[in-house]
Scaffold this active site. Structure first.
Site, PDB file in Angstrom:
ATOM      1  N   GLY B  13       0.819  -1.505   0.128  1.00 19.15           N
ATOM      2  CA  GLY B  13       0.383   0.085   0.206  1.00 19.15           C
ATOM      3  C   GLY B  13       0.643   1.196  -0.010  1.00 19.15           C
ATOM      4  O   GLY B  13       1.433   1.870   1.309  1.00 19.15           O
ATOM      5  N   THR B  14       1.134   2.051  -1.076  1.00 20.28           N
ATOM      6  CA  THR B  14       1.846   2.836  -1.351  1.00 20.28           C
ATOM      7  C   THR B  14       1.352   4.373  -1.386  1.00 20.28           C
ATOM      8  O   THR B  14       1.480   5.059  -2.592  1.00 20.28           O
ATOM      9  CB  THR B  14       2.397   2.785  -2.289  1.00 20.28           C
ATOM     10  OG1 THR B  14       3.613   1.787  -2.279  1.00 20.28           O
ATOM     11  CG2 THR B  14       4.572   3.406  -2.873  1.00 20.28           C
ATOM     12  N   LYS B 195      -5.000   6.107  21.130  1.00 22.59           N
ATOM     13  CA  LYS B 195      -4.967   6.605  19.822  1.00 22.59           C
ATOM     14  C   LYS B 195      -6.322   6.736  19.254  1.00 22.59           C
ATOM     15  O   LYS B 195      -6.723   7.366  19.074  1.00 22.59           O
ATOM     16  CB  LYS B 195      -4.161   5.984  18.557  1.00 22.59           C
ATOM     17  CG  LYS B 195      -4.203   6.804  17.588  1.00 22.59           C
ATOM     18  CD  LYS B 195      -2.923   6.764  17.009  1.00 22.59           C
ATOM     19  CE  LYS B 195      -2.796   8.310  16.229  1.00 22.59           C
ATOM     20  NZ  LYS B 195      -2.470   7.436  15.226  1.00 22.59           N
ATOM     21  N   ASN B 199      -8.966   9.558  18.219  1.00 16.73           N
ATOM     22  CA  ASN B 199      -9.687   9.124  16.863  1.00 16.73           C
ATOM     23  C   ASN B 199     -11.132   9.012  16.876  1.00 16.73           C
ATOM     24  O   ASN B 199     -12.042   9.281  15.749  1.00 16.73           O
ATOM     25  CB  ASN B 199      -8.753   7.636  16.245  1.00 16.73           C
ATOM     26  CG  ASN B 199      -8.063   8.280  15.702  1.00 16.73           C
ATOM     27  OD1 ASN B 199      -7.838   8.782  14.952  1.00 16.73           O
ATOM     28  ND2 ASN B 199      -6.767   6.968  15.467  1.00 16.73           N
ATOM     29  N   ASN B 203     -12.417  11.751  14.082  1.00 19.58           N
ATOM     30  CA  ASN B 203     -13.146  11.746  13.247  1.00 19.58           C
ATOM     31  C   ASN B 203     -14.491  11.266  13.018  1.00 19.58           C
ATOM     32  O   ASN B 203     -14.581  11.255  11.945  1.00 19.58           O
ATOM     33  CB  ASN B 203     -12.031   9.920  12.786  1.00 19.58           C
ATOM     34  CG  ASN B 203     -10.703  10.374  12.075  1.00 19.58           C
ATOM     35  OD1 ASN B 203     -10.182  10.224  11.196  1.00 19.58           O
ATOM     36  ND2 ASN B 203      -9.797   9.796  13.448  1.00 19.58           N
TER      37      ASN B 203
END
Lengths: 313, 313
Positions: B13-14, B195, B199, B203
């Protein structure tokens, strides 16, 4: 209270609700006086037009006023403003009432009556909950699309149940005579909690999620959320010894699923950049719940979201 | 585990995350192989471009692949997909790992590691939590705007704390050598809960209320709502014997108030009509809370709103 036929009515706020019910009363022969603001000139010259599932109606002769001091004192003041305008009532109500007077409050929410009783301690207050789909589409021009029943309950100190009072029974006759379906209830607070069971989830979620009632009922997640919001309202009611059963909630959800796709009043207010009725519909119920030590996490979350959206405007 | 300098890396996954950290590793001298999908041709021909607060970078020679079978087996697979793509991992991971292999999972949320361990029982899984503001602005073109630290913690069965393992320590050295700030933690589950404290509210609310973190922190109602959501996350953590203190929550809110106005990753996904990471960030935490008998009314309400909005797309 004088004989029904002789009573006079001051309609405070001649919009979708006040215009509809005021016009029906006048059509039935009652003497009605309408207070208007922005629409005063239009209604004075063109009267009130009603396109209604109960039959269309054009009242060409209307007693229209642009300030309360110009109105004759009436037996009954019908308050049909949005609750966001209630800060005006101490100025609007006293001049239009023949003392001691009757106030019929056609508004949603809860804990509004005590505010009126505070500045009119002698007045008799009747709460009226309108189950109606009606919109003002132009000055003095009202579309009444569906429903229309009013639930009437007498207010007493601390919302003590008053039973079916003579005033309620008389008002019921007058409205029924005008073609308006009426339900008389012994306990106004129970009726207000019951209406909040619907108003809190569907008014709130329709604004936050930009959705119709049909969309909210079509998705399992929002059905669950609506049910959990309703259950919190029921817990609030229970804290005041008013029972709202799981069967009532199930029935309310089932009825909503069967409704036509419908934009709630709060969604219409939001879309038209009008103030939202957050105080009567969310803040007052939250304060009542909190006074009984209830937390109401779902309703408080929804309220905070609505307040954020309203303030951002 | 082989000596750091000799290790090879497969970036699965780039995008904004995998492209950033993979490029930094390659720049530092490591052998890195990049799996791409839509951007394969572009990166194969033009390499990777990074505009970064750590300094700009253009890697013209990149080992790019369009399918995992074409890649050499590597010592470490760096998973930097969105969690919404994790259903592909059983097909993507086995061909690229030199057994037993190390998986470095650069993803948000919780309870993802057990899913990977289930189909790769021998693999060593390291959770990596990226505190980074980075976007892909074009094929193989990444804007790294702010922050960039990775928190590393070793995964063990049922998230038992593993302490600072040799693998974590080695990975930390490699990333630090590449200019990436690293925090090593003894307890991955605590780090994931911590986290989520940020989030889940930011989010979630940024999507439902169409708001930046700055707008949410500027209003008292949404600050309160964020705090209450954080407190529910802390209750979830406590049910797994992980302590998140009121002081931690207060600090998190204070830090957020000081941040630049910022669109969260979920808000960016929503605005770009990509799937939302609801499973890893909401459903899995809710399931963990429910397994301990917790109700989580605020988080469940927010999740249900998000699911409604996501499904309506």
């Amino acid at each position: 209270m004088s004989a029904p036929s002789a009573q006079t009515y001051a309609v405070i706020g001649t919009g979708a609700v006040g215009g509809l019910y005021g016009a029906k009363l006048q059509q039935s022969g009652a003497e009605v006086h309408f207070l208007l603001h922005r629409d005063y000139e239009a209604v004075k010259h063109n009267g009130l037009r009603l396109e209604s599932v109960w039959g269309d109606l054009h009242l060409t002769e209307v007693n229209a006023y642009d300030r309360p001091e110009a109105m004759p004192r009436c037996d009954v003041a019908i308050v049909a403003l949005k609750t966001t305008q209630n800060y005006l009532l101490p100025y609007l109500l006293p001049p239009v009432l023949k003392p001691p007077g009757i106030v019929l409050l056609l508004q949603n929410g809860i804990d509004i009556e005590p505010q009126i009783q505070a500045f009119l301690p002698e007045v008799e207050i009747i709460g009226g909950l309108c189950f109606v789909c009606s919109n003002k589409v132009g000055p003095g021009h009202i579309h009444h699309l569906d429903y229309g029943q009013i639930t009437l309950g007498a207010y007493g100190p601390h919302y003590q149940a008053q039973g079916i009072t003579p005033t309620i029974a008389a008002l019921a006759k007058i409205f029924q005579n005008a073609g308006v379906p009426i339900q008389q209830v012994e306990d106004l607070m129970l009726a207000r909690w019951q209406k909040l069971v619907w108003n809190i989830p569907f008014n709130g979620l329709s604004v936050v999620l930009n959705a119709t009632t049909a969309e909210l009922m079509a998705a399992a997640v929002t059905r669950d959320l609506a049910r959990r919001l309703m259950e919190e309202v029921a817990q609030g009611a229970a804290a005041y010894d008013r029972e709202i059963s799981p069967a009532f909630i199930a029935q309310m959800l089932a009825n909503t699923a069967k409704m036509e796709p419908y934009l709630t009043s709060m969604k219409l207010d939001y879309d038209h950049h009008r103030p939202l009725e957050l105080e009567a519909m969310f803040q007052n119920p939250l304060a009542l719940a909190q006074a009984q030590g209830l937390d109401w996490p779902c309703i408080r979350s929804l309220y905070e979201q609505l307040q954020f959206l309203a303030d951002r405007r």
